[in-house]
Design an enzyme around this catalytic site. Structure first.
Site, PDB file in Angstrom:
ATOM      1  N   GLU A  92      75.598  50.329 124.059  1.00  0.00           N
ATOM      2  CA  GLU A  92      75.403  49.862 125.527  1.00  0.00           C
ATOM      3  C   GLU A  92      74.232  49.144 125.501  1.00  0.00           C
ATOM      4  OE1 GLU A  92      78.006  53.513 127.452  1.00  0.00           O
ATOM      5  OE2 GLU A  92      76.371  52.598 128.470  1.00  0.00           O
ATOM      6  N   CYS A 105      67.606  47.509 129.028  1.00  0.00           N
ATOM      7  CA  CYS A 105      67.623  48.778 128.615  1.00  0.00           C
ATOM      8  C   CYS A 105      68.230  49.006 127.309  1.00  0.00           C
ATOM      9  CB  CYS A 105      68.226  49.656 129.636  1.00  0.00           C
ATOM     10  SG  CYS A 105      68.195  51.226 129.319  1.00  0.00           S
ATOM     11  N   CYS A 112      73.559  59.904 120.113  1.00  0.00           N
ATOM     12  CA  CYS A 112      72.178  60.598 120.243  1.00  0.00           C
ATOM     13  C   CYS A 112      72.399  61.983 119.537  1.00  0.00           C
ATOM     14  CB  CYS A 112      71.637  60.560 121.539  1.00  0.00           C
ATOM     15  SG  CYS A 112      70.004  61.246 121.508  1.00  0.00           S
ATOM     16  N   CYS A 116      70.950  66.662 124.958  1.00  0.00           N
ATOM     17  CA  CYS A 116      70.500  67.301 126.207  1.00  0.00           C
ATOM     18  C   CYS A 116      71.727  67.223 127.119  1.00  0.00           C
ATOM     19  CB  CYS A 116      69.441  66.198 126.785  1.00  0.00           C
ATOM     20  SG  CYS A 116      68.156  65.762 125.693  1.00  0.00           S
ATOM     21  N   CYS A 119      73.166  64.873 129.677  1.00  0.00           N
ATOM     22  CA  CYS A 119      73.282  63.293 129.270  1.00  0.00           C
ATOM     23  C   CYS A 119      74.561  62.859 128.696  1.00  0.00           C
ATOM     24  CB  CYS A 119      72.198  63.086 128.350  1.00  0.00           C
ATOM     25  SG  CYS A 119      72.082  61.553 127.587  1.00  0.00           S
ATOM     26  N   GLY A 159      70.408  56.846 122.465  1.00  0.00           N
ATOM     27  CA  GLY A 159      69.638  57.213 121.158  1.00  0.00           C
ATOM     28  C   GLY A 159      68.239  57.891 121.631  1.00  0.00           C
ATOM     29  N   SER A 189      60.872  55.386 125.457  1.00  0.00           N
ATOM     30  CA  SER A 189      61.011  56.594 126.078  1.00  0.00           C
ATOM     31  C   SER A 189      61.559  57.663 125.140  1.00  0.00           C
ATOM     32  CB  SER A 189      61.900  56.473 127.077  1.00  0.00           C
ATOM     33  OG  SER A 189      62.521  57.786 127.782  1.00  0.00           O
ATOM     34  N   SER A 212      60.138  62.365 128.162  1.00  0.00           N
ATOM     35  CA  SER A 212      61.004  63.040 129.090  1.00  0.00           C
ATOM     36  C   SER A 212      60.970  64.577 129.128  1.00  0.00           C
ATOM     37  CB  SER A 212      62.560  62.898 128.599  1.00  0.00           C
ATOM     38  OG  SER A 212      62.751  61.516 128.528  1.00  0.00           O
ATOM     39  N   LEU A 213      60.020  64.841 130.392  1.00  0.00           N
ATOM     40  CA  LEU A 213      59.852  66.409 130.665  1.00  0.00           C
ATOM     41  C   LEU A 213      60.988  67.041 131.019  1.00  0.00           C
ATOM     42  CD1 LEU A 213      57.271  67.493 129.689  1.00  0.00           C
ATOM     43  CD2 LEU A 213      56.505  67.217 132.033  1.00  0.00           C
ATOM     44  N   HIS A 214      61.461  66.936 132.396  1.00  0.00           N
ATOM     45  CA  HIS A 214      62.465  67.329 132.917  1.00  0.00           C
ATOM     46  C   HIS A 214      62.483  68.937 133.238  1.00  0.00           C
ATOM     47  CE1 HIS A 214      64.264  63.599 131.814  1.00  0.00           C
ATOM     48  NE2 HIS A 214      64.599  63.920 130.643  1.00  0.00           N
ATOM     49  N   ASN A 288      72.295  60.723 137.714  1.00  0.00           N
ATOM     50  CA  ASN A 288      73.359  59.975 138.057  1.00  0.00           C
ATOM     51  C   ASN A 288      74.419  60.862 137.417  1.00  0.00           C
ATOM     52  OD1 ASN A 288      72.102  57.502 138.642  1.00  0.00           O
ATOM     53  ND2 ASN A 288      71.171  57.453 136.552  1.00  0.00           N
ATOM     54  N   CYS A 331      73.457  56.112 131.411  1.00  0.00           N
ATOM     55  CA  CYS A 331      73.837  55.281 130.094  1.00  0.00           C
ATOM     56  C   CYS A 331      74.658  56.170 129.130  1.00  0.00           C
ATOM     57  CB  CYS A 331      72.510  55.068 129.222  1.00  0.00           C
ATOM     58  SG  CYS A 331      72.727  53.871 127.956  1.00  0.00           S
TER      59      CYS A 331
HETATM   60  N1  SAH Z   1      66.252  59.443 124.310  1.00  0.00           N
HETATM   61  C1  SAH Z   1      65.228  58.999 125.411  1.00  0.00           C
HETATM   62  C2  SAH Z   1      65.798  57.980 126.153  1.00  0.00           C
HETATM   63  C3  SAH Z   1      66.852  58.631 127.055  1.00  0.00           C
HETATM   64  S1  SAH Z   1      67.300  57.714 128.563  1.00  0.00           S
HETATM   65  C4  SAH Z   1      64.576  60.136 126.155  1.00  0.00           C
HETATM   66  O1  SAH Z   1      65.353  61.154 125.944  1.00  0.00           O
HETATM   67  O2  SAH Z   1      63.460  60.007 126.663  1.00  0.00           O
HETATM   68  C5  SAH Z   1      65.939  57.577 129.679  1.00  0.00           C
HETATM   69  C6  SAH Z   1      65.789  59.099 130.564  1.00  0.00           C
HETATM   70  O3  SAH Z   1      67.068  59.121 131.330  1.00  0.00           O
HETATM   71  C7  SAH Z   1      65.344  60.326 129.802  1.00  0.00           C
HETATM   72  O4  SAH Z   1      64.368  60.774 130.687  1.00  0.00           O
HETATM   73  C8  SAH Z   1      66.722  60.903 130.066  1.00  0.00           C
HETATM   74  O5  SAH Z   1      66.624  62.327 129.687  1.00  0.00           O
HETATM   75  C9  SAH Z   1      67.242  60.449 131.359  1.00  0.00           C
HETATM   76  N2  SAH Z   1      68.757  60.664 131.653  1.00  0.00           N
HETATM   77  C10 SAH Z   1      69.790  60.612 130.761  1.00  0.00           C
HETATM   78  N3  SAH Z   1      71.103  60.743 131.374  1.00  0.00           N
HETATM   79  C11 SAH Z   1      70.631  60.874 132.797  1.00  0.00           C
HETATM   80  C12 SAH Z   1      71.398  60.960 134.020  1.00  0.00           C
HETATM   81  N4  SAH Z   1      72.781  61.209 133.849  1.00  0.00           N
HETATM   82  N5  SAH Z   1      70.578  60.839 135.283  1.00  0.00           N
HETATM   83  C13 SAH Z   1      69.400  60.840 135.292  1.00  0.00           C
HETATM   84  N6  SAH Z   1      68.729  60.755 134.015  1.00  0.00           N
HETATM   85  C14 SAH Z   1      69.239  60.733 133.046  1.00  0.00           C
END
Ligand code: SAH
Length: 344
Positions: A92, A105, A112, A116, A119, A159, A189, A212-214, A288, A331
Site C-alpha cells: 500500500e 506515505c 512487517c 506490534c 497495527c 514495514g 519512522s 515510535s515510543l507508544h 485508527n 495502513c
Molecule cells: N514501522 C514504522 C512505521 C509504522 S506506521 C514504525 O513502527 O514507526 C507509523 C506510525 O503509526 C507508527 O508509530 C505506528 O506504530 C503507528 N500506527 C500503526 N498502526 C496504527 C493505528 N492503527 N492507529 C494509529 N497509529 C498506528
C-alpha cells in the site's frame, strides 16, 4: 533473461555508464534519466527519442514500475493505492494532499515482522523487504496520479524501514538527488531495531527521524511491541541520544493513543519525564481502529487532556490529524483485506 537490474533506482552516473557501454552518446543519459525520474516512464517502448533498434535490443530491460491494482480516494482528497509487484505481492501507498504539500506515505516492506499488537500491517505477517525500485515507484505513481510534484515523504507505510536499511538509504538518495525532494522533507519512522538507529545516524542524512515510543515505561511498551523484549526501552532511548549527538538533528517521538491503555494523565506525566533532555517533538496519534482488534480511539477531550499535560511539562507536542476515511486510515488494512479475502 536480461541481467540488467531495473533502471529505476540507478543514479545518473550508473545510467550514463550503462548507455556508454552500448555506444550511446552522453546526452542520451540525460534524456533517459529525465524520462525515468520526472516523466513517469513505464516501459522503454515509450522513449521514442531513442532509436527503434535500441529499444528492440533492450526490450527485456525492466523500468521497474509496479501496477496500480486499486485506487481508493477519500472525501478529504487522500488517495490510497494498492500496488502489485512483479512477484505477485501487494503493498500500500498513500498520497496525502494539502494546499501546499503533497505527502506520500511510503512502504518499505511487504508486511512487517515487528507484529506490534495494535497495527494492521503487523497482523498480516511478513513476506520480504522492498527493493529500491519498488520504493521509488510509490513516489512516482502518486506524483503522476495527482499531476503535481510530491513535496514530502514519510516512511510510515507498511514495514519497518530500518530492517531494510541499505535499500532505504539508496532510496532516500535517489528521492533526494534524482526525484528532487529535499532530504529535510523526508521522515523515516521506526519502532527501533537494535543498532540500526546508530547505523542510520552514521549515514548523516538530513532526513527527520520519528521513533515510535507508544508507552512511557518498559512494561507497557512490551505489551504493545513484542520486539521490545530484545531491545528494551532504555537501550532504545540511549541509542536515540547517540543519534541526536551524531546528527544534531531534532527528532520526533510518535505516541499512538489507545483508549484506557496508554492515554491517561499519569501516562502523560511519565512520558514527559522519560523524554526530558531530548531535543524532540512528541506526535500524538489517536488510534485508527483496525477490524478484529480490540483497541479503541480515545475521545477528543481525552486526547486534548493528554496533550495539555505534556505542554504543562514544556514538552513540545502536537496531535496528528487523521487523513483518509476513518475505517481505512490505518495502513496495512487494504493488503490485509485482500489476504483475508484470498484465504476465506
Ligand atoms: N514501522 C514504522 C512505521 C509504522 S506506521 C514504525 O513502527 O514507526 C507509523 C506510525 O503509526 C507508527 O508509530 C505506528 O506504530 C503507528 N500506527 C500503526 N498502526 C496504527 C493505528 N492503527 N492507529 C494509529 N497509529 C498506528
Amino acid at each position: 533473461m536480461s541481467t540488467t537490474p531495473p533502471l529505476l533506482g540507478q543514479s545518473y552516473d550508473e545510467l550514463s555508464y550503462w548507455l556508454s557501454t552500448q555506444g550511446e552518446p552522453p546526452y542520451r543519459a540525460k534524456q533517459l534519466h529525465q524520462w525515468l525520474y520526472t516523466r513517469n516512464l513505464q516501459s522503454l517502448d515509450e522513449v521514442t527519442v531513442f532509436s527503434k533498434r535500441w529499444r528492440e535490443a533492450n526490450a527485456k530491460v525492466k523500468v521497474g514500475r509496479s501496477q496500480v491494482l486499486q485506487r481508493t480516494p477519500s472525501p478529504d482528497g487522500t488517495v490510497k493505492y494498492l500496488l502489485g509487484l512483479a512477484d505477485g505481492e501487494n503493498i500500500e501507498t498513500v498520497g496525502i494532499p494539502t494546499a501546499r504539500r503533497l505527502t506520500v506515505c511510503v512502504s518499505s516492506q511487504v508486511g512487517c515482522p515487528m507484529a506490534c499488537t495494535f497495527c494492521a500491517t503487523g497482523k498480516s505477517g511478513f513476506a520480504r523487504n522492498l527493493q529500491i525500485h519498488e520504493i521509488l515507484d510509490q513516489v512516482l505513481t502518486v506524483q503522476a496520479d495527482f499531476g503535481r510534484r510530491v513535496s514530502h515523504i514519510v516512511f510510515m507505510g507498511m514495514g519497518e524501514p530500518l530492517l531494510n536499511l541499505k535499500n532505504l538509504h539508496t532510496s532516500v538518495e535517489r528521492i533526494n538527488e534524482d526525484i528532487g525532494i529535499s532530504a529535510r522533507n523526508i521522515t523515516i519512522s521506526t519502532v527501533g531495531v537494535k543498532g540500526r538507529i546508530r547505523a542510520l545516524g552514521q549515514y548523516r542524512l538530513q532526513t527527520t527521524l520519528a521513533v515510535s515510543l507508544h508507552a512511557p515505561n518498559p512494561d507497557l511498551r512490551l505489551q504493545l511491541i513484542p520486539s521490545a523484549q530484545h531491545y528494551p526501552l532504555d537501550e532504545l532511548l540511549a541509542e536515540c541520544k547517540e543519534y541526536m549527538e551524531l546528527t544534531s538533528r531534532r527528532f520526533t517521538f510518535e505516541y499512538t493513543l489507545l483508549k484506557d491503555v496508554n492515554d491517561q494523565d499519569f501516562h502523560a506525566r511519565e512520558l514527559a519525564q522519560r523524554v526530558r533532555g531530548f531535543q524532540c517533538h512528541v506526535n500524538l496519534i489517536p488510534y485508527n481502529p483496525v477490524a478484529g482488534l480490540d483497541y479503541k480511539r480515545p475521545t477528543p477531550p481525552r486526547v486534548q487532556a493528554f496533550l495539555a499535560v505534556l505542554e504543562a511539562y514544556r514538552v513540545q507536542a502536537s496531535v496528528r490529524q487523521t487523513r483518509g476515511s476513518a475505517e481505512a486510515a490505518a495502513c496495512g488494512q487494504l493488503r490485509r483485506q485482500i489476504l483475508t479475502t484470498a484465504i476465506n
